[in-house]
Design a protein around this motif. Structure first.
Motif, PDB file in Angstrom:
ATOM      1  N   LEU A  64      22.884  14.968  31.943  1.00 39.74           N
ATOM      2  CA  LEU A  64      22.614  13.962  30.912  1.00 39.74           C
ATOM      3  C   LEU A  64      23.767  13.951  29.913  1.00 39.74           C
ATOM      4  CD1 LEU A  64      19.724  14.484  32.174  1.00 39.74           C
ATOM      5  CD2 LEU A  64      18.890  13.472  30.058  1.00 39.74           C
ATOM      6  N   PRO A  65      24.089  12.771  29.365  1.00 40.38           N
ATOM      7  CA  PRO A  65      25.264  12.681  28.481  1.00 40.38           C
ATOM      8  C   PRO A  65      24.992  13.378  27.143  1.00 40.38           C
ATOM      9  CG  PRO A  65      24.521  10.481  29.194  1.00 40.38           C
ATOM     10  CD  PRO A  65      23.468  11.457  29.588  1.00 40.38           C
ATOM     11  N   LEU A  66      25.720  14.460  26.917  1.00 39.94           N
ATOM     12  CA  LEU A  66      25.620  15.199  25.659  1.00 39.94           C
ATOM     13  C   LEU A  66      26.901  15.987  25.478  1.00 39.94           C
ATOM     14  CD1 LEU A  66      23.584  15.887  23.318  1.00 39.94           C
ATOM     15  CD2 LEU A  66      23.074  17.981  24.563  1.00 39.94           C
ATOM     16  N   SER A  67      27.359  16.085  24.245  1.00 46.57           N
ATOM     17  CA  SER A  67      28.499  16.940  23.930  1.00 46.57           C
ATOM     18  C   SER A  67      28.310  17.478  22.525  1.00 46.57           C
ATOM     19  CB  SER A  67      29.821  16.169  24.052  1.00 46.57           C
ATOM     20  OG  SER A  67      29.937  15.189  23.039  1.00 46.57           O
ATOM     21  N   ALA A  68      29.178  18.401  22.154  1.00 41.21           N
ATOM     22  CA  ALA A  68      29.026  19.040  20.846  1.00 41.21           C
ATOM     23  C   ALA A  68      30.358  19.577  20.356  1.00 41.21           C
ATOM     24  CB  ALA A  68      28.025  20.190  20.935  1.00 41.21           C
ATOM     25  N   VAL A  69      30.459  19.697  19.039  1.00 39.01           N
ATOM     26  CA  VAL A  69      31.483  20.527  18.407  1.00 39.01           C
ATOM     27  C   VAL A  69      30.726  21.595  17.633  1.00 39.01           C
ATOM     28  CG1 VAL A  69      33.445  20.662  16.841  1.00 39.01           C
ATOM     29  CG2 VAL A  69      33.073  18.584  18.190  1.00 39.01           C
ATOM     30  N   THR A  70      31.053  22.853  17.896  1.00 38.39           N
ATOM     31  CA  THR A  70      30.458  23.979  17.191  1.00 38.39           C
ATOM     32  C   THR A  70      31.589  24.778  16.572  1.00 38.39           C
ATOM     33  OG1 THR A  70      28.578  24.102  18.702  1.00 38.39           O
ATOM     34  CG2 THR A  70      29.082  26.096  17.458  1.00 38.39           C
ATOM     35  N   GLY A  71      31.372  25.277  15.354  1.00 40.06           N
ATOM     36  CA  GLY A  71      32.445  26.050  14.749  1.00 40.06           C
ATOM     37  C   GLY A  71      32.054  26.695  13.450  1.00 40.06           C
TER      38      GLY A  71
ATOM     39  N   THR B 219      35.221  24.388  30.987  1.00 42.08           N
ATOM     40  CA  THR B 219      35.092  25.834  31.188  1.00 42.08           C
ATOM     41  C   THR B 219      33.798  26.405  30.626  1.00 42.08           C
ATOM     42  OG1 THR B 219      36.371  26.130  29.167  1.00 42.08           O
ATOM     43  CG2 THR B 219      37.566  26.320  31.246  1.00 42.08           C
ATOM     44  N   GLY B 220      33.102  25.646  29.783  1.00 46.07           N
ATOM     45  CA  GLY B 220      31.943  26.182  29.080  1.00 46.07           C
ATOM     46  C   GLY B 220      30.677  26.214  29.915  1.00 46.07           C
ATOM     47  N   PHE B 221      29.657  26.791  29.313  1.00 47.13           N
ATOM     48  CA  PHE B 221      28.302  26.824  29.883  1.00 47.13           C
ATOM     49  C   PHE B 221      28.225  27.544  31.226  1.00 47.13           C
ATOM     50  CE2 PHE B 221      26.611  24.905  26.353  1.00 47.13           C
ATOM     51  CZ  PHE B 221      25.235  24.819  26.477  1.00 47.13           C
TER      52      PHE B 221
ATOM     53  N   ILE C 251      25.035  31.001  20.954  1.00 42.20           N
ATOM     54  CA  ILE C 251      25.697  31.435  22.201  1.00 42.20           C
ATOM     55  C   ILE C 251      27.216  31.300  22.175  1.00 42.20           C
ATOM     56  CG2 ILE C 251      23.659  30.955  23.628  1.00 42.20           C
ATOM     57  CD1 ILE C 251      25.011  28.413  24.621  1.00 42.20           C
ATOM     58  N   THR C 252      27.777  30.533  21.243  1.00 41.67           N
ATOM     59  CA  THR C 252      29.241  30.395  21.191  1.00 41.67           C
ATOM     60  C   THR C 252      29.866  31.679  20.652  1.00 41.67           C
ATOM     61  OG1 THR C 252      28.902  29.205  19.109  1.00 41.67           O
ATOM     62  CG2 THR C 252      29.417  27.873  21.050  1.00 41.67           C
TER      63      THR C 252
END
Length: 449
Positions: A300-307, A266-268, A111-112
């Motif tokens: 819920l606590p979650l984060s990501a780096v996508t690239g 700004t995401g999601f 989706i990114t």
């Protein structure tokens, strides 16, 4: 749980007696370093309503700072979390991996923005995503320096504080900060226009100003990454002029500099696209790395780096990770969040909310010269307040407006380097009626003030 009635209702003054009692306990038990915007204690929330300990129902135009984008306790998320908790709550992915983490990474890669091959890594918070994006960029480029921008907010850990522009309350007294962080001017159309009308509308000219600073003060040969929020959050919901971000991306590509989009706020689906980068230029921009958190898992606590795969694969094995990163319960919530956004048409809903908010606010701006600017995208809209007849920021009026809205049962947040911006971040599940009522309350209060 019975569904929460979607109407504003004040049973007591705000805060009421039950919240005041709980506040006494908070003061005695919780560090005074933790601030509270509105001292009512939440007991239930859903749709566009938050109910407090006294039974007051408040219109939620904050979404827990852009987190409960799909509405609090969203049904698919509740079901997915219950099912996952019953299976297992933790099995560190770095020790014994599990499918849920992989599934979230696959969805983020899908989706990114951009068609290139991608990889993802999961963490717990926005600041953690930001810190790791910088680590990955340095590992890939073998260069040390990082550029952040005026008005930026990137988090509260040491490196993230160094990247953040605003001293009070985020940085004051907490230094020294991580080195090799430099700052460049952002495109801020409203404020730029006070000095140079062309600069306000010509994003390429604003980018040339920033690039000139970067080249003179840092030099591309020393620069690992440029990190920027496509729409600044805490900085005041500043939407850069058209052409600003594409010009920065082009310069980064030409100079082996990693372009990091901080899309934590700004995401999601928040801006009427999966990610705010998609609004830039004719077909959007593709960041090298994108930082994601807040709305990713409905609270819920979650984060990501996508690239891009070649950048994401640069760190040595075990160079990134963390004990709780990609917790299975949070991953279940994230998968259900993505499904909800797609199945329930919430990207389109964010676009509708933009129209529903902008039309009355622009009318209000035309009638009241204390509203200097109305801006934003999707369900991320801001009002910048100034002293009548000037462009001078009016933080006192902003605080009065926010406090009076809270007393009337409407949750709003303030932001901006000058403390003069009201930001509206409603959940995408809010009804048209509640949204209109929230704006009416704000309009009425502003008239009284």
């Amino acid at each position: 749980m019975a569904s929460l009635e979607q109407s504003r209702k004040l049973v007591t003054e705000i805060p009421g007696p039950a919240s005041l009692e709980l506040n006494k306990r908070r003061t005695a038990a919780v560090s005074h370093g933790v601030g509270v915007t509105l001292p009512v204690f939440a007991v239930r929330a859903g749709g566009g309503i938050l109910e407090d300990a006294d039974g007051n129902r408040l219109i939620d135009l904050g979404s827990g700072i852009a987190v409960t984008t799909i509405g609090n306790s969203s049904p698919r998320v509740v079901d997915a979390v219950r099912a996952q908790v019953a299976e297992f709550t933790h099995a560190c992915f770095m020790v014994t991996p599990y499918e849920q983490y992989v599934a979230v990474a696959e969805q983020l890669n899908r989706i990114t923005p951009g068609d290139s091959e991608k990889r993802s890594v999961l963490f717990n918070s926005g600041a953690e995503a930001v810190e790791n994006a910088v680590k990955i960029a340095r590992s890939y480029t073998h260069k040390p320096a990082v550029i952040a921008f005026d008005h930026a907010y990137h988090g509260r850990t040491n490196l993230a504080m160094a990247l953040t522009a605003k001293s009070m309350p985020y940085k004051s007294g907490f230094g020294p900060f991580a080195p090799e962080i430099y700052r460049a001017p952002i495109s801020y159309p409203y404020r730029d226009g006070l000095l140079d009308k062309e600069l306000a509308t010509d994003g390429e000219k604003a980018a040339a100003r920033a690039i000139n600073v970067i080249e003179k003060q840092v030099g591309s040969q020393n620069l690992a990454a440029v990190i920027i929020e496509p729409i600044q959050g805490e900085g005041g919901f500043i939407v850069p002029a058209e052409g600003f971000l594409p010009a920065l991306v082009k310069w980064c590509r030409e100079n082996n500099v990693v372009f990091i989009a901080d899309e934590v706020q700004t995401g999601f689906a928040r801006t009427g696209a999966w990610f705010a980068c998609e609004h830039e230029g004719p077909s959007g921009i593709e960041p090298d790395l994108i930082c994601i958190a807040k709305g990713i898992a409905d609270g819920l606590p979650l984060s990501a780096v996508t690239g891009r795969a070649e950048i994401m694969d640069a760190p040595h094995t075990s160079g990134v990770g963390g004990t709780f990163g990609g917790n299975p319960v949070a991953c279940a919530a994230a998968l259900a969040t993505i499904e909800t956004i797609e199945q329930d048409g919430l990207i389109e809903r964010a676009q509708q909310i933009e129209r529903l908010l902008m039309e009355p606010l622009l009318r209000l701006q035309a009638a009241d010269d204390r509203i200097g600017d109305v801006r934003g995208r999707g369900a991320m809209i801001a009002i910048e307040l100034v002293k009548s007849g000037t462009a001078e920021p009016d933080p006192a009026l902003t605080l009065k407006l926010a406090n009076s809205a809270h007393a009337a049962g409407v949750i709003v947040l303030t932001c901006g380097m000058f403390g003069n911006v009201i930001r509206l971040l409603p959940p995408l599940t809010i009804s048209d009626e509640l949204l209109a009522e929230g704006v009416e309350v704000l309009t009425g209060i502003l008239a009284e003030l």
